[in-house]
Design a protein around this motif. Structure first.
Motif: not given
Lengths: 147, 92
Positions: A10-31
């Motif tokens: 569960a801890a690894i999944d939570a860290v993964t979820a945060v990484l994925l969402i922040v990585g997607a927000i980087m794309s939104l910031g670029a747009a």
């Protein structure tokens, strides 16, 4: 991701979820930067966010989810490849943008390239003038010639 | 957790792709369009990588590297072309 994960999973999944969402927000910031910034140079500043940091975050999420040690060097190679190619293409785009005057000079605080360009243009004008001794030198450094 | 991550990243990446496509369509100059196409390529790469992370496979990794190579070649070629045409205009 494992369904109904507990403990370390569960801890690894939570860290993964945060990484994925922040990585997607980087794309939104670029747009958003592409839409709102005024000229090419500042848009280039925004455009590099998903290419380097966003890709790093998402690749780290993949490494966390796979849980095998040999995945990390492969992901590192993919990321380093991106790190090698992105500056070169950004350099070419910025160079072409400067040469075609796709910038707002009043937005720049320092333009170090301008003095170099002016000096090179002056040198080229002098060489052309020396190459044609019969022609009179133009006053403002323009190249003499029939057209 | 998996569904939440997928929905959030899908919405965010769709908005980002819409913005990049808008800049490709509107973009005042060719270089703006090249830059926006690069960002769109990065967004596609992020989508591929998120798919790999959520479903735990590495099938798209080669595609990811090939995608960055294609973006590199494309933007360098177009930037070079723009610079060359402008140089001829200056010389004449």
């Amino acid at each position: 991701m494992t369904p109904n994960a507990t403990g370390v999973d569960a801890a690894i999944d939570a860290v993964t979820a945060v990484l994925l969402i922040v990585g997607a927000i980087m794309s939104l910031g670029a747009a958003i930067g592409l839409l709102r910034f005024p000229d090419l140079m500042s848009r280039m500043h925004a455009a590099t966010k998903p290419q380097v940091l966003g890709l790093f975050l998402v690749l780290a999420a993949i490494g966390l989810q796979m849980r095998e040690w040999w995945v990390w060097p492969v992901l590192a190679v993919a990321w380093i490849f991106q790190l090698l190619t992105v500056p070169v293409s950004a350099h070419m785009v910025g160079r072409a943008g400067y040469r075609t005057r796709h910038l707002h000079p009043e937005l720049l605080s320092v333009d170090e390239l301008e003095a170099v360009v002016l000096r090179a243009a002056g040198q080229r004008a002098e060489e052309k003038a020396e190459g044609e001794p019969g022609m009179p030198r133009m006053r403002d450094g323009a190249t003499p010639g029939p057209d | 957790m998996k569904d939440i991550v997928l929905i959030v990243t899908a919405v965010v990446l769709s908005l980002a792709a819409a913005g990049a496509i808008y800049r490709i369509a509107v973009g005042p100059s060719l270089l703006d369009r090249v830059l926006a196409a690069d960002v769109l390529l990065a967004i596609l790469g992020a989508a591929l990588a998120i798919d790999m992370a959520v479903n735990r496979h590495l099938n798209n990794l080669v595609l990811l590297v090939a995608l960055s190579l294609i973006g590199f070649i494309g933007s360098v070629t177009v930037a070079r072309f723009v610079a060359d045409r402008r140089g001829q205009v200056n010389d004449s």
